[in-house]
Design an enzyme around this catalytic site. Sequence first.
Site, PDB file in Angstrom:
ATOM      1  N   CYS A 236       0.842  -1.189   0.000  1.00 35.83           N
ATOM      2  CA  CYS A 236       0.000   0.000   0.000  1.00 35.83           C
ATOM      3  C   CYS A 236       0.883   1.247   0.000  1.00 35.83           C
ATOM      4  CB  CYS A 236      -0.901  -0.025   1.233  1.00 35.83           C
ATOM      5  SG  CYS A 236      -1.695   1.544   1.612  1.00 35.83           S
ATOM      6  N   GLU A 237       0.665   2.148  -0.926  1.00 34.31           N
ATOM      7  CA  GLU A 237       1.518   3.330  -1.022  1.00 34.31           C
ATOM      8  C   GLU A 237       1.274   4.334   0.100  1.00 34.31           C
ATOM      9  OE1 GLU A 237      -0.853   6.355  -4.030  1.00 34.31           O
ATOM     10  OE2 GLU A 237       0.478   4.863  -4.925  1.00 34.31           O
ATOM     11  N   HIS A 238       0.201   4.160   0.854  1.00 35.78           N
ATOM     12  CA  HIS A 238      -0.108   5.112   1.925  1.00 35.78           C
ATOM     13  C   HIS A 238       0.627   4.800   3.216  1.00 35.78           C
ATOM     14  CE1 HIS A 238      -4.119   5.637  -0.400  1.00 35.78           C
ATOM     15  NE2 HIS A 238      -3.210   6.488  -0.834  1.00 35.78           N
ATOM     16  N   HIS A 239       0.845   3.491   3.488  1.00 29.99           N
ATOM     17  CA  HIS A 239       1.475   3.111   4.753  1.00 29.99           C
ATOM     18  C   HIS A 239       2.637   2.140   4.583  1.00 29.99           C
ATOM     19  CE1 HIS A 239      -2.801   4.088   5.755  1.00 29.99           C
ATOM     20  NE2 HIS A 239      -2.200   4.813   6.668  1.00 29.99           N
TER      21      HIS A 239
ATOM     22  N   GLN B  88      -5.258  -0.434  -4.646  1.00 31.57           N
ATOM     23  CA  GLN B  88      -5.913  -1.530  -5.357  1.00 31.57           C
ATOM     24  C   GLN B  88      -6.714  -1.038  -6.555  1.00 31.57           C
ATOM     25  OE1 GLN B  88      -7.904  -4.375  -2.817  1.00 31.57           O
ATOM     26  NE2 GLN B  88      -9.309  -4.987  -4.430  1.00 31.57           N
TER      27      GLN B  88
ATOM     28  N   HIS C 296      -6.091  -6.014   3.246  1.00 32.30           N
ATOM     29  CA  HIS C 296      -5.147  -4.909   3.427  1.00 32.30           C
ATOM     30  C   HIS C 296      -4.691  -4.852   4.883  1.00 32.30           C
ATOM     31  CE1 HIS C 296      -5.784  -2.676  -0.485  1.00 32.30           C
ATOM     32  NE2 HIS C 296      -6.742  -3.598  -0.518  1.00 32.30           N
TER      33      HIS C 296
ATOM     34  N   CYS D  10      -3.081  -2.573   6.261  1.00 31.95           N
ATOM     35  CA  CYS D  10      -3.259  -1.236   6.837  1.00 31.95           C
ATOM     36  C   CYS D  10      -4.623  -1.113   7.515  1.00 31.95           C
ATOM     37  CB  CYS D  10      -3.086  -0.152   5.768  1.00 31.95           C
ATOM     38  SG  CYS D  10      -4.224  -0.279   4.380  1.00 31.95           S
TER      39      CYS D  10
END
Length: 213
Positions: free
Chosen positions: A101-104, A142, A170, A172
Amino acid sequence: MIEFAEKGALDTDATRYMKIERYSEEGTEGISTAIRSILGHLGEDTSRDGIADTPMRVAKALQFCAQGYQIDPKKILEGALFHEDYSQMVLVKDIELYSLCEHHLLPFYGKAHVAYIPNGTITGLSKIARVVDAYARRLQVQERLTMQIRDCIQETLHPMGVAVVIEAHHLCMMMRGVQKQNSVTTTSAFSGIFMSNKTTREEFLSLIQRALH
């Protein structure tokens, strides 16, 4: 540049399959330095036995998990194009995928189901799975991953339509935040006849839910 090479090799004992991984020295050093700093900020003693080599291991692991940046998915398909007068659905389902995941920078994992209806050109079945991997092995969301797989197949094979469904867990959401361990995220992307023809789309959705036995 990260290189991943796989080949068969003959050693003194027997013929066996060997996998060779080569990493960028500059990239490995830069990432491991950053990881060592992060571990220190988390309160770890970066000199203790269990942690001393962790920055280097993480650097190599991250390069492996993000190797998709070094791969052109369209070239994967272009390397195995064949003319065939087949115009029914080709479905490869339950393709395992692992991404970050590019956010976390936490993993998400699950399965992709990919179908297309040829318009005079087909590709090797394994190439579909490789395209999924090439996009998944990047920092992702995703939703974008689903569309990238669809667009790559549509733009390279020019089929009558493409359908992609991804189901993923996920971390996250499971390890932090709302901590919902049993949640599953489903995304879909369609083009061509899968978009315009309800019957074709429903056939695809029915097939990916059906067990083989």
